[in-house]
Design a protein around this motif. Structure first.
Motif, short mmCIF file in Angstrom:
data_model
loop_
_atom_site.label_atom_id
_atom_site.label_comp_id
_atom_site.label_asym_id
_atom_site.label_seq_id
_atom_site.Cartn_x
_atom_site.Cartn_y
_atom_site.Cartn_z
N ALA A 264 0.84 -1.19 0.00
CA ALA A 264 0.00 0.00 0.00
C ALA A 264 0.87 1.24 0.00
O ALA A 264 1.84 1.32 0.75
N THR A 265 0.52 2.21 -0.83
CA THR A 265 1.27 3.47 -0.89
C THR A 265 0.44 4.66 -0.44
O THR A 265 0.94 5.79 -0.48
N SER A 266 -0.80 4.44 -0.03
CA SER A 266 -1.66 5.53 0.43
C SER A 266 -2.68 4.97 1.42
O SER A 266 -2.83 3.75 1.56
N GLN A 267 -3.41 5.88 2.07
CA GLN A 267 -4.46 5.46 2.99
C GLN A 267 -5.54 4.67 2.27
O GLN A 267 -6.04 3.67 2.79
N VAL A 268 -5.89 5.11 1.08
CA VAL A 268 -6.93 4.42 0.32
C VAL A 268 -6.47 3.02 -0.04
O VAL A 268 -7.26 2.06 -0.03
N ASP A 269 -5.17 2.85 -0.34
CA ASP A 269 -4.63 1.52 -0.63
C ASP A 269 -4.76 0.61 0.59
O ASP A 269 -5.11 -0.57 0.47
N ILE A 270 -4.45 1.16 1.77
CA ILE A 270 -4.54 0.36 3.00
C ILE A 270 -5.98 -0.12 3.21
O ILE A 270 -6.22 -1.29 3.55
N LEU A 271 -6.94 0.78 3.00
CA LEU A 271 -8.35 0.40 3.16
C LEU A 271 -8.73 -0.69 2.16
O LEU A 271 -9.47 -1.62 2.48
N ASN A 286 -19.12 -5.27 4.99
CA ASN A 286 -20.28 -4.41 4.74
C ASN A 286 -20.12 -3.00 5.31
O ASN A 286 -21.07 -2.23 5.34
N GLY A 287 -18.89 -2.65 5.76
CA GLY A 287 -18.72 -1.30 6.28
C GLY A 287 -17.29 -1.02 6.71
O GLY A 287 -16.48 -1.93 6.90
N ILE A 288 -17.00 0.29 6.82
CA ILE A 288 -15.69 0.78 7.26
C ILE A 288 -15.94 1.79 8.37
O ILE A 288 -16.75 2.71 8.21
N VAL A 289 -15.27 1.63 9.51
CA VAL A 289 -15.42 2.55 10.62
C VAL A 289 -14.09 3.27 10.82
O VAL A 289 -13.04 2.63 10.97
N GLY A 315 -20.38 19.71 -4.61
CA GLY A 315 -21.50 18.78 -4.70
C GLY A 315 -21.67 17.99 -3.41
O GLY A 315 -21.13 18.34 -2.36
N THR A 316 -22.43 16.93 -3.48
CA THR A 316 -22.67 16.06 -2.33
C THR A 316 -22.20 14.66 -2.69
O THR A 316 -22.30 14.23 -3.84
N ILE A 317 -21.70 13.97 -1.72
CA ILE A 317 -21.22 12.62 -1.95
C ILE A 317 -21.51 11.78 -0.71
O ILE A 317 -21.31 12.23 0.42
N SER A 318 -22.01 10.58 -0.94
CA SER A 318 -22.22 9.67 0.19
C SER A 318 -20.87 9.16 0.64
O SER A 318 -19.99 8.88 -0.18
N PRO A 319 -20.65 9.05 1.95
CA PRO A 319 -19.36 8.57 2.45
C PRO A 319 -19.17 7.09 2.15
O PRO A 319 -19.58 6.22 2.93
N THR A 320 -18.57 6.78 1.01
CA THR A 320 -18.31 5.40 0.61
C THR A 320 -16.90 5.29 0.05
O THR A 320 -16.35 6.24 -0.51
N LEU A 321 -16.32 4.11 0.20
CA LEU A 321 -15.04 3.78 -0.41
C LEU A 321 -15.12 2.35 -0.92
O LEU A 321 -15.54 1.44 -0.20
N TRP A 322 -14.72 2.17 -2.18
CA TRP A 322 -14.74 0.84 -2.79
C TRP A 322 -16.12 0.19 -2.65
O TRP A 322 -16.23 -1.02 -2.46
N GLY A 323 -17.15 1.01 -2.72
CA GLY A 323 -18.51 0.49 -2.66
C GLY A 323 -19.04 0.21 -1.28
O GLY A 323 -20.18 -0.24 -1.13
N LEU A 324 -18.27 0.48 -0.23
CA LEU A 324 -18.71 0.21 1.14
C LEU A 324 -19.00 1.52 1.87
O LEU A 324 -18.26 2.50 1.70
N PRO A 325 -20.04 1.55 2.71
CA PRO A 325 -20.32 2.77 3.48
C PRO A 325 -19.24 3.04 4.51
O PRO A 325 -18.71 2.11 5.14
N VAL A 326 -18.89 4.30 4.67
CA VAL A 326 -17.91 4.73 5.67
C VAL A 326 -18.65 5.32 6.86
O VAL A 326 -19.44 6.26 6.71
#
Length: 398
Positions: A264-271, A286-289, A315-326
């Motif tokens: 992993a080279t970033s926070q998003v990679d780690i997730l 089914n989720g990320i906390v 704009g508005t964005i739902s808190p999701t990463l890789w398709g999972l709710p944050v």
């Protein structure tokens, strides 16, 4: 505590009382009329009885009208969601308790959070509300509770949940020639238990709060009920499992280890690798906390041209990463994250729903004209599959 009557039963009771008093007035009037026809003058006692009967009938009629109006508001308003404080102050038993000149004893009301409840129109608490008293004009900040919604719900009537916790599954299923020995698979489990724990706190207030519906509602919702939820969320995530603490999700989770030799080279990679680690354990997450600070850091990441990688500030964005709710909550530590299949990993068992109890049964309360208000709930958290939860650092803080 006696079973409380429904609104329909109370209305029928008030109506019968009115009809009885109406019949009494009618009987007295008919008797007086018959005596008048015979030339008999009504005595002062008869007149007093007639006056008392008429007053009683009018009072019963006023109560009947009020009850019918409330029932009409209910039919027009339909189901109205109410807060814990509203459900407490609108409880008929509490109204009777608070309506005493000098309330003595105690009263208990369950205030379990539910989505809707049939009731009178919101705010219809009748004579309890005094026009010269006000509730809190500015409410304290409240954290949004989200962790419970991720976990499978349940109830129990015991003080201990016993279950088998899965440790290891060795799958040796294979193609087998006719007559050959079939391979054996292994499922290793261990005995586990989740004791029911109590979360509670109390406050002392002036006894006059019992007559101030908005003030009492605010105290219950903004302090007592919220305080339970605040402590509960911290325990669901971080409970140590020792003493009177729950075994929390973070404590039971599997440590993060990048699978497959990926780097992993970033926070998003780690997730993304945490999601992969959970999926490789055959538990689709089914989720990320995570902490709101870390989520803000992820949202602020930009490419080489200064463009945001996630969303658009306008704009508005739902808190999701890789398709999972944050789920962003301050109950999670900074630079920490928990990824998991929460509904398969754990289950909450509610033993006692949130309950509010008021009492004046205390010598200090009596001499100081105070009342004690206590909030309490009991629950257990069973962790079935620690492999379905992955916990680790984001590497943002050194």
């Amino acid at each position: 505590m006696s079973e409380q009557k429904s609104a329909a039963e109370l209305a029928a009771e008030v109506k019968r009382d009115f009809e009885t008093k109406h019949d009494n007035v009618k009987a007295i009037a008919e008797k007086a009329l018959a005596e008048a026809e015979k030339g008999v003058t009504a005595s002062s006692t008869t007149k007093e009885l007639a006056d008392q009967a008429i007053v009683g009938m009018n009072e019963a009629k006023a109560r009947l009208d009020e009850m019918e109006q409330k029932l009409a508001r209910r039919r027009e308003g339909g189901d109205v969601a109410r807060s814990a404080g509203e459900r407490f102050i609108e409880d008929d038993g509490f109204k009777a308790f608070a309506g005493q000149t000098r309330p003595r004893g105690r009263h208990i009301v369950e205030v379990k959070d539910i989505s809707s409840l049939t009731t009178d129109a919101a705010g219809s608490v009748g004579g309890m509300v005094q026009s010269d008293r006000r509730g809190m004009q500015v409410e304290i900040p409240q954290r949004r509770m989200t962790v419970r919604a991720l976990i499978a719900p349940g109830t129990t009537n015991s003080n201990l949940i016993e279950y088998d916790r899965e440790k290891l599954f060795t799958n040796n299923a294979a193609l087998v020639a006719e007559g050959a020995l079939k391979p054996q698979s292994e499922l290793q489990t261990e005995d586990a238990s989740a004791p029911v724990r109590t979360i509670a706190h109390w406050m002392r207030a002036s006894v006059q709060i019992l007559a101030d519906a908005p003030g009492l509602r605010s105290m219950i919702d903004q302090r007592l009920r919220y305080g339970l939820s605040f402590a509960e969320e911290a325990q669901l995530l971080n409970g140590s499992g020792t003493g009177q603490n729950l075994l929390g999700l973070v404590t039971a989770a599997t440590a993060y280890a990048a699978p497959g030799g990926l780097v992993a080279t970033s926070q998003v990679d780690i997730l993304r690798l945490m999601i992969l680690q959970t999926a490789l354990a055959e538990y689709p997450p089914n989720g990320i906390v995570m902490n709101p600070i870390d989520w803000a850091s992820v949202e602020m990441q930009k490419d080489g041209d200064g463009r945001y990688l996630i969303g658009n500030p306008q704009g508005t964005i739902s808190p999701t990463l890789w398709g999972l709710p944050v789920v962003a909550t301050q109950a999670m530590g900074v630079d920490k994250v928990l990824v998991g299949s929460f509904d398969l990993a754990a289950q909450i068992f509610d033993r006692q729903d949130a309950t509010i109890e008021v009492s004046t049964e205390d010598q200090d309360n009596f001499v100081r004209n105070k009342v004690t208000i206590r909030a309490e709930e009991r629950l257990a958290l069973a962790i079935y599959r620690p492999q379905a939860l992955v916990y680790g650092d984001l590497g943002r803080v050194t």
